[in-house]
Structures are given as structure tokens and as C-alpha cells.
Design an enzyme around this catalytic site. Structure first.
Site, short mmCIF file in Angstrom:
data_model
loop_
_atom_site.label_atom_id
_atom_site.label_comp_id
_atom_site.label_asym_id
_atom_site.label_seq_id
_atom_site.Cartn_x
_atom_site.Cartn_y
_atom_site.Cartn_z
N GLY A 54 0.50 -4.84 0.89
CA GLY A 54 -0.70 -4.93 0.05
C GLY A 54 -0.44 -5.65 -1.27
O GLY A 54 -1.36 -6.24 -1.84
N GLU A 73 -0.74 -9.21 -0.46
CA GLU A 73 -2.17 -9.49 -0.21
C GLU A 73 -2.96 -9.52 -1.52
O GLU A 73 -3.88 -10.33 -1.68
CB GLU A 73 -2.72 -8.42 0.75
CG GLU A 73 -2.14 -8.60 2.17
CD GLU A 73 -2.38 -7.40 3.06
OE1 GLU A 73 -2.00 -6.26 2.67
OE2 GLU A 73 -2.95 -7.57 4.15
N GLU A 99 4.80 -4.98 7.24
CA GLU A 99 4.13 -3.86 7.92
C GLU A 99 4.64 -3.65 9.34
O GLU A 99 4.60 -2.55 9.88
CB GLU A 99 2.61 -4.08 7.96
CG GLU A 99 1.90 -3.97 6.61
CD GLU A 99 1.84 -5.29 5.85
OE1 GLU A 99 2.58 -6.23 6.20
OE2 GLU A 99 1.04 -5.37 4.91
N ALA A 146 0.87 -1.17 0.00
CA ALA A 146 0.00 0.00 0.00
C ALA A 146 0.91 1.22 0.00
O ALA A 146 2.05 1.15 0.46
CB ALA A 146 -0.88 -0.02 1.24
N1 COA Z 1 4.67 3.10 -0.68
C1 COA Z 1 5.06 4.25 -1.26
N2 COA Z 1 6.19 4.37 -1.99
C2 COA Z 1 6.95 3.26 -2.13
C3 COA Z 1 6.59 2.03 -1.56
C4 COA Z 1 5.41 1.96 -0.80
N3 COA Z 1 4.98 0.84 -0.23
N4 COA Z 1 7.57 1.14 -1.85
C5 COA Z 1 8.46 1.79 -2.61
N5 COA Z 1 8.09 3.06 -2.78
C6 COA Z 1 8.77 4.14 -3.53
C7 COA Z 1 9.96 4.69 -2.75
O1 COA Z 1 9.53 5.67 -1.82
C8 COA Z 1 10.79 5.27 -3.88
O2 COA Z 1 10.20 6.50 -4.29
P1 COA Z 1 11.13 7.82 -4.49
O3 COA Z 1 12.08 7.44 -5.60
O4 COA Z 1 10.16 8.88 -4.87
O5 COA Z 1 11.83 8.03 -3.20
C9 COA Z 1 10.57 4.28 -5.02
O6 COA Z 1 9.36 3.60 -4.72
C10 COA Z 1 11.68 3.25 -5.14
O7 COA Z 1 11.81 2.59 -3.89
P2 COA Z 1 13.21 2.43 -3.12
O8 COA Z 1 12.91 2.20 -1.66
O9 COA Z 1 14.13 3.56 -3.45
O10 COA Z 1 13.76 1.10 -3.80
P3 COA Z 1 14.79 0.05 -3.18
O11 COA Z 1 15.18 -0.85 -4.29
O12 COA Z 1 15.87 0.75 -2.44
O13 COA Z 1 13.96 -0.78 -2.08
C11 COA Z 1 12.02 -1.98 -1.28
C12 COA Z 1 12.89 -1.60 -2.49
C13 COA Z 1 10.81 -2.72 -1.79
C14 COA Z 1 12.83 -2.91 -0.34
C15 COA Z 1 11.61 -0.70 -0.53
O14 COA Z 1 11.06 0.22 -1.47
C16 COA Z 1 10.58 -0.92 0.56
O15 COA Z 1 10.91 -1.41 1.63
N6 COA Z 1 9.32 -0.51 0.31
C17 COA Z 1 8.28 -0.57 1.30
C18 COA Z 1 7.79 -1.97 1.51
C19 COA Z 1 6.71 -2.02 2.56
O16 COA Z 1 6.93 -1.72 3.71
N7 COA Z 1 5.51 -2.37 2.13
C20 COA Z 1 4.38 -2.48 3.00
C21 COA Z 1 3.62 -1.22 3.00
S1 COA Z 1 2.20 -1.34 4.06
#
Ligand code: COA
Length: 257
Positions: free
Chosen positions: A110, A113, A133, A65
Site C-alpha cells: 500500500g 500504491e 503481497e 497496508a
Molecule cells: N503491517 C504491519 N506492521 C508492519 C508492516 C506492515 N505492512 N511492516 C512493518 N511492520 C512493523 C513490524 O511488524 C514491526 O513491528 P513490531 O516491532 O511491533 O514487531 C515494525 O514494523 C518494524 O518492522 P520489522 O519487520 O521489524 O523491520 P525490518 O527492518 O526487519 O524489516 C521490512 C523491514 C519492510 C522488510 C519488513 O517490515 C516487511 O517485510 N514488512 C512488510 C512488507 C509488506 O509485506 N508489505 C505489504 C503489505 S500488504
């Protein structure tokens, strides 16, 4: 037609691609609403026999999400957000046509999910699943506590949800969370080849099979429902055609009647 999705209908298979690659296809409220609309098309369009949900780019199916949308939400607004996603995901799960997740990278929060709400999952070698989460001080809100537990068992599900550790593609296969692993390049072809076999079968029987299997997770008596749906198949032209074709040693032609 959609702001956050691209869609394509070929050979009766509708491919729905979440199209926010710069945000790793994070599910904001527009994506969730539009997924609901695209799934409504699957329900309504007679040319669609099956659907695929996937993510654009090579990195993510959906990384969760949209965390930006969480800022400043009240308890009530948090619940409303969960209900919006849960409703759309139930709609996917209860579709009478198969909807399969082609998981092409991160399927987190999400995103995991969403993949679990689909009827089954096929993934690339690079896919990673998880419910991280907990690292945000949250719990899954789009059905993850229920579906992950059902799919991989209480112990593995709790370890994943409490640690936030990700589940690699080979582990997902071992747990039974995905049916097949392919290369990134072959993912959509493999998914379509599985769906082509399915949509050559009787549509009314497909719908009833999904409904009976879904009863496993519900409160109703699944055996009683199976008996009822099995009986109903005898009233279809497709069942008469299928059994006649077998006895006449020819290929059945199903018409969904
Ligand atoms: N919501 C909003 N934005 C997200 C996102 C999310 N769940 N997951 C990734 N993004 C965005 C990042 O903010 C970034 O945006 P920006 O370039 O404007 O800063 C872009 O996507 C790329 O993500 P980034 O974190 O730089 O890539 P990465 O390769 O370093 O890491 C992940 C990849 C998936 C490990 C990391 O993005 C992450 O942990 N995301 C969140 C996962 C999460 O907690 N999901 C559950 C949400 S309830």
C-alpha cells in the site's frame, strides 16, 4: 489534529507526514481515513498550492497496508478494505493541485500504491519500492496492479508483483517510477524546490493539465478532453495575464482566476 499524521503548511506547500515510525508507517484504516481528510484539506484550503506526502523517520515511507488488520477478514471485508484505500488514492490522483510523494525509505505494498497515486515521486537513495503481497498469499489491492503496470510496463510490473522482489531507487529512476533521487537529508528541500516552481504557475492551467493527463488512464477520449480544457484556458484571466506578461517581457502574476 490527526492521530496518525503530522501536517505543516509553509509557503503554500502542505506537507503530510505519516507518523507511525515504530510500525514503519504501515497504513491502518485510521491512516487511510486521515489521509483522505488531509487531502480534503488540500482540495478546500485556498492557501494550499501543492502538497507533499512523506513518511516519518528514515526507514520507511510506508511499509504497506497494516498486516495486523488483515487477520480474520472475510472476502467481503477484504473488498471493503481495498475500496477504502482505492477511494482515497483516487482522491489524491484527481486532486487539482499537485500532490507529490517524497519517498524516504520502504514504499511497499500500500505504501508503493500510495506513492504511485501521487502525481509524481521523488525519493531518497535509500528508498525501495515493491508490491510484496504475493509473499502473503495476496495481490495488490489499492490500485497497484494497474498503476505499476502503467508506470514501468507489464514485464517489469509482473516480475515485481509475482516475485515480491524490491525495486531499488536507481532501478526506480531507470524505470521512470521516480523523477529524482536525492540524499535522505535533501529529500524534502528538493521536493519543495520542484513544487515552488510549479505553484508559481497559473493554478487553473495546473488543474486542467492534471485532469488531461489523468485521462490517459481513463475510458474517456483524452484528446477531446485536452481540446476542451485548452479552450477553457482562453476564458481565464490567468491566460490573458500569462500571454500579456510574455509579450511585455515581465513576470506574470497569476491569481487563479
Ligand atoms: N503491517 C504491519 N506492521 C508492519 C508492516 C506492515 N505492512 N511492516 C512493518 N511492520 C512493523 C513490524 O511488524 C514491526 O513491528 P513490531 O516491532 O511491533 O514487531 C515494525 O514494523 C518494524 O518492522 P520489522 O519487520 O521489524 O523491520 P525490518 O527492518 O526487519 O524489516 C521490512 C523491514 C519492510 C522488510 C519488513 O517490515 C516487511 O517485510 N514488512 C512488510 C512488507 C509488506 O509485506 N508489505 C505489504 C503489505 S500488504
Amino acid at each position: 489534529m490527526y492521530e496518525t499524521l503530522s501536517t505543516e503548511l509553509t509557503e503554500n506547500i502542505y506537507t503530510i507526514t505519516i507518523n507511525r515510525p515504530d510500525k514503519l508507517n504501515a497504513l491502518n484504516t485510521t491512516v487511510i481515513r486521515e489521509l483522505g481528510e488531509a487531502v480534503q484539506e488540500v482540495y478546500d484550503n485556498e492557501l494550499i498550492g501543492a502538497a507533499i506526502i512523506t513518511g516519518s523517520g528514515t526507514k520507511a515511507f510506508a511499509a504497506g497496508a497494516d498486516i495486523r488488520g488483515f487477520t480474520g477478514l472475510s472476502k467481503e471485508e477484504g473488498m471493503a478494505l481495498a475500496k477504502q484505500g482505492l477511494g482515497v488514492f483516487f482522491k489524491i490522483e484527481n486532486a487539482s493541485k499537485p500532490i507529490v510523494a517524497a519517498v524516504n525509505g520502504f514504499a511497499l505494498g500500500g505504501g508503493c500504491e500510495l506513492a504511485m497515486a501521487c502525481h509524481f515521486r521523488i525519493c531518497s537513495e535509500t528508498a525501495q519500492f515493491g508490491q510484496p503481497e504475493i509473499s502473503l498469499g495476496l495481490i495488490p489491492g489499492y490500485g497497484g496492479t494497474q498503476r505499476l503496470t502503467r508506470y514501468i510496463g507489464r514485464g517489469h510490473a509482473l516480475e515485481a508483483m509475482l516475485s515480491g522482489n524490491l525495486i531499488s531507487a536507481p532501478m526506480a529512476l531507470q524505470y521512470g517510477l521516480v523523477n529524482h533521487i536525492t540524499s535522505q537529508e535533501e529529500l524534502l528541500n528538493k521536493t519543495k524546490s520542484v513544487l515552488r516552481i510549479i505553484i508559481s504557475k497559473a493554478p487553473l492551467a495546473i488543474a486542467r493539465c492534471i485532469a488531461a493527463v489523468n485521462a490517459v488512464a481513463g475510458n474517456m477520449d483524452g484528446y477531446a478532453l485536452e481540446t476542451k480544457l485548452f479552450g477553457e484556458c482562453f476564458a481565464t484571466e490567468d491566460m490573458k495575464e500569462g500571454t500579456a506578461a510574455f509579450l511585455e517581457k515581465r513576470k506574470a502574476i497569476f491569481r487563479g482566476r
